[in-house]
Motif scaffolding. Structure first.
Motif, PDB file in Angstrom:
ATOM      1  N   TRP A 110      49.751  36.225  40.891  1.00 48.82           N
ATOM      2  CA  TRP A 110      48.539  36.400  41.700  1.00 48.82           C
ATOM      3  C   TRP A 110      47.874  37.742  41.388  1.00 48.82           C
ATOM      4  O   TRP A 110      48.530  38.774  41.286  1.00 48.82           O
ATOM      5  N   ALA A 111      46.550  37.682  41.290  1.00 52.39           N
ATOM      6  CA  ALA A 111      45.730  38.892  41.164  1.00 52.39           C
ATOM      7  C   ALA A 111      44.733  38.899  42.313  1.00 52.39           C
ATOM      8  O   ALA A 111      43.984  37.934  42.502  1.00 52.39           O
ATOM      9  N   HIS A 112      44.733  39.967  43.112  1.00 54.93           N
ATOM     10  CA  HIS A 112      43.883  40.063  44.291  1.00 54.93           C
ATOM     11  C   HIS A 112      42.771  41.093  44.067  1.00 54.93           C
ATOM     12  O   HIS A 112      43.015  42.178  43.538  1.00 54.93           O
ATOM     13  N   ASN A 113      41.582  40.737  44.477  1.00 56.54           N
ATOM     14  CA  ASN A 113      40.460  41.671  44.448  1.00 56.54           C
ATOM     15  C   ASN A 113      40.427  42.385  45.796  1.00 56.54           C
ATOM     16  O   ASN A 113      39.663  42.032  46.698  1.00 56.54           O
ATOM     17  N   ALA A 114      41.273  43.369  45.945  1.00 56.18           N
ATOM     18  CA  ALA A 114      41.486  44.006  47.244  1.00 56.18           C
ATOM     19  C   ALA A 114      40.235  44.692  47.774  1.00 56.18           C
ATOM     20  O   ALA A 114      40.026  44.762  48.991  1.00 56.18           O
TER      21      ALA A 114
END
Length: 375
Positions: free
Chosen positions: A211-215
């Motif tokens: 998972w890659a999150h655009n925080a």
């Protein structure tokens, strides 16, 4: 007043994001319900039989249920398309698959699955910098899960067939988060006369999603609601095994009956299933298919046995019923329909499922080194 409304609208957006199901805690690497969209099932025939298919599948959908079953196909080219809507049409489920033999002992297939919720409102900017309500600021996004299955099946003998799936998974929640994953399934069938035994090992190598999150897009709303900002993480899907047995009963000259039992076994601790221990949980599925001259089909099944407690604390055993119909319009086209129950989590718990199968160019006896199936 406007600031208060904006605060609650931010909470609503946060709940929407949480509801899409992406992982928020990096330390929870092996959640019990990971990649659950791959456990819903495909094909109206299968879903009408309660998902009891690991030994009963005989067509292109075997690429999902048990790759070894692809040798039940009787045509050189076979394709299927399925569409289903869940939660009163909020969630869309689509499935497309194609299979063809290569040489006389092998079969290949490719399948594509999409499960998604579209047009989710993003209300983070509903109020502008001056506190004025502006509906033009509402944007929309979708939360969707995709899976690509590449299947290879091989006949070992007249009685034994094996197969495997290599699957690529992509999941996205708008621009907020996305994941890529890879996994492997293997399956086998043993067939003798009218009896078939099947075994499917899903996620045998432990499937992972990175998972890659655009925080930065959600940092403010998470801070306002005292939630932890999501971090990039890996989510693991643990292996599960499905054993199955099916039998074909010839009823006179015109009718036939397929009875099937699947035992879905998980190894990640206690689940709310019919049999549940700290080491193993077993969820049975039962299915029946009555055929008339292999032209018309009537199906029924039960699955998802769970113990439910009411507000008084009384516990009862519930299950999800299903039913379906199928018609061979001619040698090339088959239409199937299923009415499946997803439980008391929607005002319209029953879902209507349709699938179409297209078969082209009959296989000849010399096209197969080993026999297929008796029915």
């Amino acid at each position: 007043m406007n600031q208060s409304k904006a605060f609650y609208l931010r909470i609503f957006t946060l709940i929407t994001l949480l509801g899409t199901g992406f992982s928020l805690k990096a330390q929870d690497l092996t959640p019990k319900y990971s990649n659950e969209f791959l456990n819903i099932g495909v094909g109206a025939r299968a879903l009408g039989m309660g998902g009891a298919q690991v030994s009963a599948v005989r067509d292109v959908t075997a690429s999902y249920w048990n790759p070894a079953g692809l040798f039940g196909t009787k045509n050189r080219y076979e394709a299927t398309l399925m569409h289903a809507e869940y939660f009163a049409g909020i969630a869309q489920y689509d499935y497309l698959a194609f299979t063809t033999p290569i040489k006389d002992q092998s079969q290949i297939a490719v399948s594509l699955i999409r499960f998604g919720v579209d047009d989710i409102p993003d209300t983070r900017f509903l109020y502008d910098a001056n506190g004025a309500l502006n509906y033009n600021n509402i944007q929309f996004f979708n939360a969707a899960d995709y899976a690509l299955l590449l299947t290879y099946s091989r006949a070992i003998s007249d009685r034994i067939k094996v197969g495997a799936n290599a699957k690529v998974i992509h999941r996205n929640v708008g621009k907020f988060a996305s994941a890529w994953g890879f996994g492997l399934d293997i399956g086998a069938m043993y067939h003798k006369d009218k009896l078939t035994v099947g075994l499917m090992l899903r996620d045998i190598t432990t499937t992972f999603n990175a998972w890659a999150h655009n925080a930065e897009m959600v940092r403010d709303i998470y801070a306002d609601t005292d939630n932890e900002v999501p971090l990039n993480s890996v989510e693991l899907t643990l292996p599960r095994a499905i054993s199955s047995i099916s039998y074909y009963w010839q009823l006179g000259e015109t009718f036939g009956l397929v009875s099937a039992l699947d035992l879905d076994m998980t190894f990640d601790g206690n689940r709310n299933t019919l049999i549940s221990t700290s080491l193993l949980s077993i969820d049975p599925r039962l299915g029946l298919e009555l055929s008339f001259k292999q032209v018309a089909f009537l199906r029924t099944g039960v699955s998802n046995f769970q113990y439910i407690k009411d507000f008084q604390g009384n516990e009862s055993l519930n299950f999800l019923p299903s039913a379906g119909l199928g018609f061979n319009i001619n040698q090339r086209f088959q239409i199937d329909y299923a009415l499946s129950d997803i439980g008391n989590i929607s005002e319209t718990p029953y879902s209507h499922i349709f699938s179409v199968k297209v078969s082209l160019e009959n296989l000849k006896e010399e096209d197969r080194k080993y026999k297929g199936w008796a029915y």
